[in-house]
Design a protein around this motif. Structure first.
Motif, PDB file in Angstrom:
ATOM      1  N   SER A  42      -6.171   0.718  -0.395  1.00  0.00           N
ATOM      2  CA  SER A  42      -5.388   1.945  -0.290  1.00  0.00           C
ATOM      3  C   SER A  42      -5.133   2.292   1.176  1.00  0.00           C
ATOM      4  CB  SER A  42      -6.115   3.085  -0.982  1.00  0.00           C
ATOM      5  OG  SER A  42      -7.215   3.475  -0.216  1.00  0.00           O
ATOM      6  N   LYS A 255      -0.071  11.080   6.139  1.00  0.00           N
ATOM      7  CA  LYS A 255      -0.962  10.321   5.267  1.00  0.00           C
ATOM      8  C   LYS A 255      -0.728  10.664   3.794  1.00  0.00           C
ATOM      9  CE  LYS A 255      -5.692   8.770   5.351  1.00  0.00           C
ATOM     10  NZ  LYS A 255      -7.061   9.256   5.393  1.00  0.00           N
ATOM     11  N   ASN A 256      -0.472  11.938   3.540  1.00  0.00           N
ATOM     12  CA  ASN A 256      -0.344  12.368   2.138  1.00  0.00           C
ATOM     13  C   ASN A 256       1.126  12.539   1.739  1.00  0.00           C
ATOM     14  OD1 ASN A 256      -1.580  12.924  -0.270  1.00  0.00           O
ATOM     15  ND2 ASN A 256      -1.745  15.126   0.118  1.00  0.00           N
ATOM     16  N   ALA A 257       2.034  11.850   2.450  1.00  0.00           N
ATOM     17  CA  ALA A 257       3.464  11.998   2.148  1.00  0.00           C
ATOM     18  C   ALA A 257       3.726  11.683   0.680  1.00  0.00           C
ATOM     19  CB  ALA A 257       4.286  11.068   3.035  1.00  0.00           C
ATOM     20  N   GLN A 258       4.432  12.558   0.010  1.00  0.00           N
ATOM     21  CA  GLN A 258       4.737  12.349  -1.399  1.00  0.00           C
ATOM     22  C   GLN A 258       5.902  13.247  -1.787  1.00  0.00           C
ATOM     23  OE1 GLN A 258       1.446  14.218  -3.895  1.00  0.00           O
ATOM     24  NE2 GLN A 258       0.712  14.577  -1.826  1.00  0.00           N
ATOM     25  N   LEU A 259       6.565  12.884  -2.866  1.00  0.00           N
ATOM     26  CA  LEU A 259       7.661  13.722  -3.340  1.00  0.00           C
ATOM     27  C   LEU A 259       7.069  14.883  -4.123  1.00  0.00           C
ATOM     28  CD1 LEU A 259      10.360  11.193  -4.612  1.00  0.00           C
ATOM     29  CD2 LEU A 259       9.735  11.821  -2.278  1.00  0.00           C
TER      30      LEU A 259
ATOM     31  N   ASP B 206      -3.622   5.354  -5.169  1.00  0.00           N
ATOM     32  CA  ASP B 206      -4.240   4.924  -3.914  1.00  0.00           C
ATOM     33  C   ASP B 206      -5.376   5.837  -3.473  1.00  0.00           C
ATOM     34  OD1 ASP B 206      -2.785   7.144  -3.274  1.00  0.00           O
ATOM     35  OD2 ASP B 206      -1.593   6.224  -1.695  1.00  0.00           O
ATOM     36  N   ARG B 208      -5.458   9.065  -3.098  1.00  0.00           N
ATOM     37  CA  ARG B 208      -5.123  10.186  -2.225  1.00  0.00           C
ATOM     38  C   ARG B 208      -5.608  11.519  -2.799  1.00  0.00           C
ATOM     39  NH1 ARG B 208       0.720  10.477  -0.945  1.00  0.00           N
ATOM     40  NH2 ARG B 208       0.503   8.227  -0.754  1.00  0.00           N
TER      41      ARG B 208
END
Lengths: 283, 326
Positions: A42, A255-259, B206, B208
């Motif tokens: 990851s 680091k936590n980029a997300q839609l 992953d 997160r």
């Protein structure tokens, strides 16, 4: 990330070359080292997918004022007076290769579209954005890549593009996002999209197309965190000749980029159906 | 009559195929794997079912016999065909047989269970808590206050407004038609593309961190992990007006979905609803998904939502005429 370091200096050429040259620079860049086929852990990106193709997986976003107008334009008041400076049009250098070659009657329609953009722009109604508009709207999008399908998921209206990498077909029906067949030319992803309806625009300035639109995109990773994006637009019903869009698209490196969810239908219901509300009913 | 015959024949052959492919050999099944070592769930799936969420009244068994289920499916197919008999009121809305809408035309995984709910063992939702009853009474009261569904767009159900449907979930439950899904896996991400309402569910695997509790979404926020060969998805951060509120759930529901591929053409989907505000204990349901064929088409529901505009316009027209007659 580490797999990229080995060619950092070469990739840097592509990055520094800037907007206009980045595509050319990238195509001259040496191919990245193939990632070893071991399990990915990851948070570690590899330059190559298990099938040896460039690994485009990730969250991206254009940084550009082109969503207002793909042509060069100065700053101007926005179309909604009440929103003042917060929804004013930011000036932009444009992402096109010259004045758009509209046919005379199409140019007249473009001007009408601009004048009436508050009611006509499909974005205002939360309608699917079409291609290429989806690629440079002011929201992140995500690429999910496999050897057979490359999926693009957009924040705005949760639009989806399926790029068929092996099962190429003619568009079975017209649609908002079109039908995309893709293939790799070296390290460049080439996407051929047809089967559009005539209801999407290129931007908020009323630039438009017909259902004869044909878009060929070339997408190349010009560095670990950049894509070079080029689209050739062909629509003989609207334009006298093909023209091009070129812009860089950036990886969202947080680091936590997300839609996040952007289900915009509830935001526009009163706008679209408000006139059909029972007069006495409360809002 | 001819239509009914055609539907029954189609169903007959569908059942014949299903009987062959009923998942019985799960212990020997070797799941295909991706280069990253995880099971490969990719492809097109369909979760159409004839099995109700809760066990029907008068049934006190966990399973029907195969013969009973085949007979029930035949009867249901005939009923759906009947619904479209020319000249009947139902025929005006949809012609199920002609438009590929009835369930007999979809791939259906044979399910011998008498209910989708597998826990509690009686196949019924557990009792509601006092707080859950209050929450749902307040919701009903708010709906009543807002007036009839033809008064305004927001009075209509989420499905009619093209906002969220049962297929989207989560949990993802079949409707009458178009229960089509595509699963795409890349390292660290699973995408479940729901055809209905073109809904791409992105599930990071992953490791997160979850979203802060203050971010609430209709579909919550999902985090996936692999438990052996099972994909486990935990979803929290729902909004109060989300789809599963129709079932009684609260925004604080914690949903755990588990996908296990038990044969080449069957993906077992199990979900557990943990919502102590509403139910006295967690409950679970199980739905087999059947392998299907693509592609997934663009379901631009909102863009073509004439139905909602016409419903409202029709009601305003009725009011105008009623006023003129006075």
């Amino acid at each position: 990330m580490q797999a990229w370091l080995g060619r950092a200096s070469i990739a840097a050429v592509g990055v520094i070359a800037g907007l206009a040259l980045s595509f050319t620079a990238a195509s001259q860049t040496r191919a990245p080292q193939a990632a070893s086929p071991q399990r990915q852990t990851s948070g570690v990106r590899t330059a190559r997918s298990a099938d040896g193709k460039p690994n485009l997986n990730g969250v991206y976003q254009a940084i550009s004022e082109a969503y207002w107008d793909i042509e060069p334009h100065g700053a101007a008041a926005g179309p909604v007076q009440q929103l003042g400076a917060s929804y004013a049009m930011a000036g932009g250098l444009g992402i096109v290769d010259g004045p758009l070659p509209y046919k005379p009657e199409a140019l007249a329609k473009k001007k009408q579209n601009f004048a009436n953009r508050v009611t006509l722009d499909p974005e205002i109604k939360c309608y699917l954005p079409g291609v290429p508009r989806a690629m440079y709207m002011q929201y992140p999008f995500q690429i999910i890549q496999t050897p057979t399908y490359i999926m693009m998921v957009f924040t705005y209206a949760r639009a989806v593009r399926t790029i068929y990498m092996t099962d190429h077909k003619e568009a079975p029906a017209d649609s908002w996002m079109g039908w995309s067949n893709g293939h790799w030319e070296g390290d460049t992803l080439v996407i051929d999209t047809t089967g559009f309806n005539d209801m999407t625009w290129f931007d908020r300035a009323g630039n438009f197309h017909s259902d004869q639109l044909h878009v060929v995109e070339r997408i190349t990773a010009s560095g670990a965190d950049h894509l070079s994006y080029e689209a050739t637009i062909e629509d003989p019903q609207t334009f006298t000749r093909p023209w091009k869009i070129t812009l860089p698209i950036y990886r969202r490196i947080e680091k936590n980029a997300q839609l996040l969810e952007f289900n915009c239908v509830p935001f526009v219901e009163d706008l679209i159906y408000g006139h059909l509300r029972k007069p006495s009913s409360s809002n | 009559m001819l239509r009914r015959f055609v539907a029954a024949t189609a169903l007959g052959s569908a059942i014949a195929l299903l009987l062959v492919s009923t998942p019985t050999a799960q212990s020997t099944y070797k799941v295909p794997r991706l280069p990253d070592g995880h099971p490969d769930f990719q492809g097109f799936w369909n979760n159409t079912t004839y099995t109700p969420l809760e066990r029907p009244k008068g049934i006190d068994r966990d399973f029907f016999t195969r013969e009973e289920v085949v007979e029930q499916m035949k009867r249901a197919a005939a009923d759906e065909s009947e619904q479209t008999t020319p000249g009947t009121i139902a025929d005006v809305h949809y012609d199920f047989t002609q438009f590929g809408l009835d369930r007999s035309q979809a791939p259906v995984a044979l399910n011998l269970r008498t209910s989708l709910i597998v826990d509690p063992a009686d196949g019924h939702l557990p009792p509601m808590t006092e707080e859950g009853k209050r929450l749902n009474a307040a919701r009903a009261e708010a709906r009543k206050r807002a007036g009839p569904i033809t008064d305004a767009a927001e009075n209509q159900p989420l499905s009619v407004r093209c906002i969220q449907m049962d297929r989207d979930g989560p949990p993802m439950l079949a409707g009458a038609y178009n229960n089509n899904y595509q699963i795409v896996q890349s390292p660290g991400t699973v995408l479940i593309l729901v055809e209905m309402l073109h809904d791409p569910r992105i599930i990071p695997t992953d490791g997160r961190a979850p979203l802060p509790n203050s971010i609430r979404q209709l579909e919550g926020t999902s985090r996936g992990r692999w438990d052996g060969d099972t994909l486990v998805i935990e979803t929290t951060n729902f909004t109060d007006m989300f789809m599963f509120a129709a079932q009684g759930a609260s925004a604080d529901m914690k949903l755990t979905e588990r996908f296990t591929r038990i044969s080449d053409d069957t993906l077992m989907y199990r979900f557990t609803v943990d919502d102590p505000k509403v139910w006295t204990r967690p409950w679970s349901a199980e739905v087999p998904w059947k392998k299907s064929v693509g592609p997934i088409f663009e379901h631009a529901c909102h863009e073509g939502n004439y139905s909602l505009a016409n419903l409202l316009a029709g009601a305003r027209e009725d009011e105008k005429r009623a006023k003129a007659q006075k």
